[in-house]
Design a protein around this motif. Sequence first.
Motif, short mmCIF file in Angstrom:
data_model
loop_
_atom_site.label_atom_id
_atom_site.label_comp_id
_atom_site.label_asym_id
_atom_site.label_seq_id
_atom_site.Cartn_x
_atom_site.Cartn_y
_atom_site.Cartn_z
N PRO A 1 6.51 -13.50 11.51
CA PRO A 1 7.24 -14.87 11.76
C PRO A 1 7.61 -15.49 10.47
O PRO A 1 8.73 -15.88 10.32
CB PRO A 1 6.03 -15.86 12.41
N SER A 2 6.86 -15.19 9.18
CA SER A 2 7.24 -15.66 8.16
C SER A 2 6.90 -14.95 6.96
O SER A 2 5.79 -14.44 7.04
CB SER A 2 6.43 -17.05 7.96
N PRO A 3 7.47 -14.75 5.66
CA PRO A 3 7.05 -14.20 4.43
C PRO A 3 5.60 -14.84 3.87
O PRO A 3 4.99 -14.24 3.18
CB PRO A 3 8.07 -14.39 3.48
N ASP A 4 5.41 -16.04 4.45
CA ASP A 4 4.01 -16.72 4.12
C ASP A 4 2.98 -15.96 4.74
O ASP A 4 1.78 -16.37 4.11
CB ASP A 4 4.03 -18.15 4.41
N ASP A 5 3.09 -15.19 5.82
CA ASP A 5 2.04 -14.50 6.47
C ASP A 5 1.86 -13.12 5.57
O ASP A 5 0.84 -12.23 6.14
CB ASP A 5 2.63 -14.16 7.90
N ILE A 6 2.56 -12.96 4.55
CA ILE A 6 2.23 -11.52 3.94
C ILE A 6 1.56 -11.68 2.82
O ILE A 6 2.13 -12.56 1.78
CB ILE A 6 3.72 -11.09 3.72
N ALA A 7 0.47 -10.86 2.47
CA ALA A 7 0.09 -10.84 1.13
C ALA A 7 0.00 -9.29 0.74
O ALA A 7 0.44 -8.42 1.25
CB ALA A 7 -1.68 -11.19 1.30
N LEU A 8 0.25 -9.60 -0.71
CA LEU A 8 0.54 -8.17 -1.26
C LEU A 8 -0.95 -7.81 -2.02
O LEU A 8 -1.48 -8.66 -2.94
CB LEU A 8 1.38 -8.39 -2.50
N VAL A 9 -1.54 -6.69 -1.57
CA VAL A 9 -2.83 -6.55 -1.98
C VAL A 9 -2.90 -5.01 -2.63
O VAL A 9 -1.94 -4.60 -2.72
CB VAL A 9 -3.90 -6.35 -0.67
N LYS A 10 -4.19 -4.79 -2.92
CA LYS A 10 -4.20 -3.29 -3.75
C LYS A 10 -4.24 -2.16 -2.70
O LYS A 10 -3.49 -1.11 -3.12
CB LYS A 10 -5.64 -3.31 -4.11
N ASN A 11 -4.69 -2.12 -1.71
CA ASN A 11 -4.48 -1.20 -0.59
C ASN A 11 -5.27 -1.89 0.71
O ASN A 11 -5.68 -2.82 0.96
CB ASN A 11 -5.40 0.12 -1.25
N THR A 12 -5.26 -0.63 1.49
CA THR A 12 -5.78 -0.95 3.01
C THR A 12 -7.31 -1.26 3.06
O THR A 12 -7.59 -2.39 3.75
CB THR A 12 -5.69 0.31 3.74
N SER A 13 -7.87 -0.55 2.10
CA SER A 13 -9.51 -0.82 2.16
C SER A 13 -9.75 -2.22 1.76
O SER A 13 -10.70 -2.75 2.19
CB SER A 13 -10.17 0.17 1.32
N GLU A 14 -9.04 -2.55 0.67
CA GLU A 14 -9.25 -4.11 0.13
C GLU A 14 -8.96 -4.97 1.40
O GLU A 14 -9.75 -6.05 1.60
CB GLU A 14 -8.25 -4.37 -0.90
N ALA A 15 -7.77 -4.79 1.99
CA ALA A 15 -7.63 -5.88 3.14
C ALA A 15 -8.54 -5.86 4.22
O ALA A 15 -8.87 -6.82 4.89
CB ALA A 15 -6.10 -5.36 3.69
N LEU A 16 -9.01 -4.57 4.65
CA LEU A 16 -10.17 -4.29 5.69
C LEU A 16 -11.22 -5.11 5.20
O LEU A 16 -11.99 -5.82 5.99
CB LEU A 16 -10.27 -2.97 5.96
N SER A 17 -11.62 -5.06 3.93
CA SER A 17 -12.84 -5.66 3.50
C SER A 17 -12.71 -7.14 3.23
O SER A 17 -13.83 -8.00 3.49
CB SER A 17 -13.13 -5.03 2.04
N PHE A 18 -11.52 -7.65 3.19
CA PHE A 18 -11.28 -9.16 3.20
C PHE A 18 -11.56 -9.73 4.50
O PHE A 18 -12.18 -10.66 4.72
CB PHE A 18 -9.76 -9.45 2.82
N VAL A 19 -11.34 -8.82 5.70
CA VAL A 19 -11.54 -9.02 7.12
C VAL A 19 -13.15 -9.04 7.43
O VAL A 19 -13.75 -9.90 7.69
CB VAL A 19 -10.74 -8.50 8.08
N ALA A 20 -13.86 -7.91 6.95
CA ALA A 20 -15.15 -7.67 7.20
C ALA A 20 -16.10 -8.71 6.67
O ALA A 20 -17.02 -9.01 6.99
CB ALA A 20 -15.38 -6.27 6.77
N TYR A 21 -15.64 -9.08 5.17
CA TYR A 21 -16.45 -9.90 4.21
C TYR A 21 -16.03 -11.28 4.60
O TYR A 21 -16.43 -12.19 3.82
CB TYR A 21 -16.72 -9.56 3.11
N GLY A 22 -14.84 -11.65 5.48
CA GLY A 22 -14.47 -12.91 5.59
C GLY A 22 -14.72 -13.68 6.80
O GLY A 22 -15.04 -14.83 7.04
#
Length: 375
Positions: free
Chosen positions: A67-88
């Motif tokens: 819906p918006s560019p505000d929903d997009i984060a630029l991250v290091k890799n897939t594992s980092e993003a998955l870890s954001f969810v797992a530890y968030g």
Amino acid sequence: MSHPEFSLSSDLIYLNHAAVAPWPRRTQDAVMRFAEENARFGAAHYPQWQETERRLRRHFQALLNAPSPDDIALVKNTSEALSFVAYGLDWQAGDNVVTSNEEFPSNRIPWESLRAREVTLRQADLSRASNPEEALFSLVDRRTRLLTVSSVQYASGRRMDLKRIGEFCRQNGTLFCVDAIQSLGALRADVQAWQADFVMADGHKWLLGPEGIGVFYTTPTARDRLHLTQYGWHMVEHAGDYDRPDWEIARSARRFECGSPNQLGIHALEASLSLLLEIGMESVEQQVLAGAEYLIERIQGDDELMLLTPPDRHAGIITFRPPSGDLESLFRHLRQEGIVCAMRGGGIRFSPHFYNTLEELDRALATVKQGPPPG
Ligand SMILES: Cc1ncc(COP(=O)(O)O)c(C=O)c1O
């Protein structure tokens, strides 16, 4: 004939986009221009870099139908993003996560690591299931907080019905997380139709970019459910207002970007995505699927080859093997003959992109058939 956007060495047939892709010329040019600019002007033109960064977010918005560019984060890799969810997420002892038994380790290890918090990982056996979505659903109960799955499995090439899974998750109040690295850039994506809460991918596969820069999509509600695990100057609402003593977490997905952005990666990936969007994802998808279907037909029509990818559920990955013989020596032979591919899931994995020709696929299969020299 080689594609004008690629300058691959003529002795290679590159069928390894499910691993690490070659760069298009425009990505090479963007990196060279950026290097030149850094050497000559340093960061004097930083506002222009930020414009490229904004363009990259808009490219991702378009590719994902976010819906918006505000929903997009630029991250290091897939594992980092998955870890954001797992530890968030705010886990309670006894919660569980449902996934499949075909996931790449990036989508298994973060969840397994939650064992210390008494969160269990349930893995549906997809290889035996006549209906892989049902196999996932059968493991979901009232303690399932999240269902996480790859859009396309890295080894089998199995493509999941994300819309169906998203519908199920919404009805059950389960969060839905998609590791989209094996389809983003190859197939059309639609995070809204999938009703996904979290979607992530790295840039170096079907997106034709470099390693070390990827995307993390979140809905506003889903990202508010994640405790942050990294803090810094860049993830606050008023980033850049360095004298301000008070701060609040950025409302946008920039909250997952704690410090200085990877501008080199941003410049490279922006160029790569501009190519995909210029061609149009509908056309890219059509060509990726046509190549894969061609391989399926040829492999299925050959008594000496066995298709491992489910033919009715493929994307760009096609895995197969000869019924007998030494797979490793066949793989070595293919590499020696310039067929860039991978050995995964007990077979040879070909992953051609839109620009690979049918003639290249014929030559690659002929090399398979020829087999390694005796001894
Ligand atoms: C399904 C899947 N997820 C994730 C990755 C890689 O993760 P990362 O971007 O963290 O390197 C791969 C790489 O092969 C993959 O196939």
